[in-house]
Design a protein around this motif. Structure first.
Motif, mmCIF file in Angstrom:
data_model
loop_
_atom_site.group_PDB
_atom_site.id
_atom_site.type_symbol
_atom_site.label_atom_id
_atom_site.label_comp_id
_atom_site.label_asym_id
_atom_site.label_seq_id
_atom_site.Cartn_x
_atom_site.Cartn_y
_atom_site.Cartn_z
ATOM 1 N N ASP A 134 1.229 3.906 -3.073
ATOM 2 C CA ASP A 134 0.387 4.951 -2.402
ATOM 3 C C ASP A 134 -1.183 4.649 -2.756
ATOM 4 O O ASP A 134 -1.775 5.314 -3.374
ATOM 5 C CB ASP A 134 0.727 6.473 -3.132
ATOM 6 C CG ASP A 134 0.145 7.579 -2.384
ATOM 7 O OD1 ASP A 134 -0.287 7.611 -1.279
ATOM 8 O OD2 ASP A 134 0.003 8.828 -3.090
ATOM 9 N N ALA A 135 -1.761 3.636 -2.148
ATOM 10 C CA ALA A 135 -2.840 3.168 -2.495
ATOM 11 C C ALA A 135 -3.609 2.678 -1.145
ATOM 12 O O ALA A 135 -2.844 2.500 -0.485
ATOM 13 C CB ALA A 135 -2.810 1.892 -3.569
ATOM 14 N N THR A 190 7.402 3.758 -9.657
ATOM 15 C CA THR A 190 6.332 3.332 -8.775
ATOM 16 C C THR A 190 6.801 1.616 -8.890
ATOM 17 O O THR A 190 6.860 1.078 -7.715
ATOM 18 C CB THR A 190 5.282 3.620 -8.891
ATOM 19 O OG1 THR A 190 4.815 5.049 -9.039
ATOM 20 C CG2 THR A 190 4.265 2.960 -8.155
ATOM 21 N N GLY A 204 -3.626 11.352 -7.241
ATOM 22 C CA GLY A 204 -3.994 10.070 -6.609
ATOM 23 C C GLY A 204 -5.095 9.359 -6.573
ATOM 24 O O GLY A 204 -6.102 9.786 -7.400
ATOM 25 N N ARG A 246 1.070 2.909 -13.944
ATOM 26 C CA ARG A 246 2.031 3.244 -12.976
ATOM 27 C C ARG A 246 3.118 3.611 -13.737
ATOM 28 O O ARG A 246 3.954 3.093 -14.398
ATOM 29 C CB ARG A 246 2.081 2.372 -11.913
ATOM 30 C CG ARG A 246 0.662 2.253 -11.303
ATOM 31 C CD ARG A 246 0.977 1.445 -9.947
ATOM 32 N NE ARG A 246 -0.079 1.567 -9.242
ATOM 33 C CZ ARG A 246 -1.447 0.827 -9.242
ATOM 34 N NH1 ARG A 246 -1.549 0.303 -10.581
ATOM 35 N NH2 ARG A 246 -2.252 1.082 -8.332
ATOM 36 N N ALA A 256 0.806 -0.987 0.055
ATOM 37 C CA ALA A 256 -0.094 -0.076 -0.103
ATOM 38 C C ALA A 256 0.918 1.179 -0.039
ATOM 39 O O ALA A 256 0.708 2.047 -0.592
ATOM 40 C CB ALA A 256 -0.934 0.032 1.140
ATOM 41 N N GLN A 257 1.608 1.474 0.838
ATOM 42 C CA GLN A 257 2.644 2.362 1.074
ATOM 43 C C GLN A 257 3.450 2.651 -0.458
ATOM 44 O O GLN A 257 3.675 3.760 -0.992
ATOM 45 C CB GLN A 257 3.940 2.286 2.290
ATOM 46 C CG GLN A 257 4.557 3.400 2.204
ATOM 47 C CD GLN A 257 5.642 3.333 3.453
ATOM 48 O OE1 GLN A 257 5.784 2.507 4.036
ATOM 49 N NE2 GLN A 257 6.114 4.539 3.751
ATOM 50 N N ALA A 258 4.079 1.636 -1.034
ATOM 51 C CA ALA A 258 4.699 1.915 -2.294
ATOM 52 C C ALA A 258 3.887 2.057 -3.261
ATOM 53 O O ALA A 258 4.529 2.865 -4.284
ATOM 54 C CB ALA A 258 5.472 0.577 -2.494
ATOM 55 N N ARG A 310 10.027 0.707 -6.887
ATOM 56 C CA ARG A 310 9.859 0.847 -5.430
ATOM 57 C C ARG A 310 8.897 -0.276 -4.867
ATOM 58 O O ARG A 310 9.229 -0.820 -3.991
ATOM 59 C CB ARG A 310 8.818 2.466 -5.415
ATOM 60 C CG ARG A 310 8.744 2.692 -3.843
ATOM 61 C CD ARG A 310 8.401 4.155 -3.574
ATOM 62 N NE ARG A 310 6.998 4.368 -4.247
ATOM 63 C CZ ARG A 310 6.634 5.080 -5.202
ATOM 64 N NH1 ARG A 310 7.740 6.071 -5.558
ATOM 65 N NH2 ARG A 310 5.575 5.253 -5.677
ATOM 66 N N ARG A 364 -5.881 9.863 -11.268
ATOM 67 C CA ARG A 364 -4.579 9.303 -11.199
ATOM 68 C C ARG A 364 -3.649 9.640 -12.499
ATOM 69 O O ARG A 364 -2.613 10.112 -12.304
ATOM 70 C CB ARG A 364 -4.631 7.717 -11.143
ATOM 71 C CG ARG A 364 -4.965 7.078 -10.274
ATOM 72 C CD ARG A 364 -4.956 5.480 -10.261
ATOM 73 N NE ARG A 364 -5.534 4.777 -8.960
ATOM 74 C CZ ARG A 364 -5.646 3.484 -8.919
ATOM 75 N NH1 ARG A 364 -5.280 2.712 -9.854
ATOM 76 N NH2 ARG A 364 -6.090 3.103 -7.936
#
Length: 146
Positions: free
Chosen positions: A33-34, A87, A145, A83, A29-31, A90, A140
């Motif tokens: 940004d979801a 991303t 986001g 993406r 989720a962090q990588a 990452r 997006r």
């Protein structure tokens, strides 16, 4: 829609696998940004008798080699197209590091494959994502986001 499917050799303690689910979900989720509620992570354990390492059944390899030096976890992800490469890199790094750390292995042994899915080839309730989430995809694309 993001999905991560982690394949490991059977034999890890269940609490370790549950911790991997928790930590991989958070890193995913962090990588990306979801929102975590949009993600799915699951683990499949593979029978070591039915898995080859260097052409030899893994159970035989594990009988003489520590698991951390033998096992090669595989993470397959399904992600909607669009993406950035940054991303993708990452998320690959984050899930590799998390998987290795939680399982007690070497991140260099973790393998990751990302399968891109076109929004017209993913359905939500039978409706293509291109239609069901058109507004979200537009946000997006605009870098806002979502």
């Amino acid at each position: 829609m993001p999905i991560a499917h982690i394949h490991v050799l059977a034999g890890h303690p269940r609490p370790v696998l549950k911790q991997l689910l928790r930590e991989a979900s958070a890193a995913f989720a962090q990588a990306l940004d979801a929102p975590p509620e949009r993600l799915q992570v699951w683990i499949t354990e593979v029978d070591p008798e039915l898995y080859a390492i260097a052409g030899e059944p893994a159970d035989e390899v594990l009988a003489r080699t520590p698991r951390a030096q033998a096992e090669i976890p595989l993470i397959r992800m399904a992600l909607m197209e669009g993406r950035s490469t940054e991303t993708l890199h990452r998320v690959m790094a984050a899930l590799s590091a998390t998987t290795a750390r939680v399982l007690g292995g070497d991140p260099q042994r973790v393998r990751v494959q990302i399968d891109h899915v076109h929004p017209d080839r993913w359905a939500i309730g039978g409706v293509p994502a291109s239609q069901a989430r058109a507004a979200e995809l537009a946000r997006r694309a605009a870098g806002q986001g979502g």
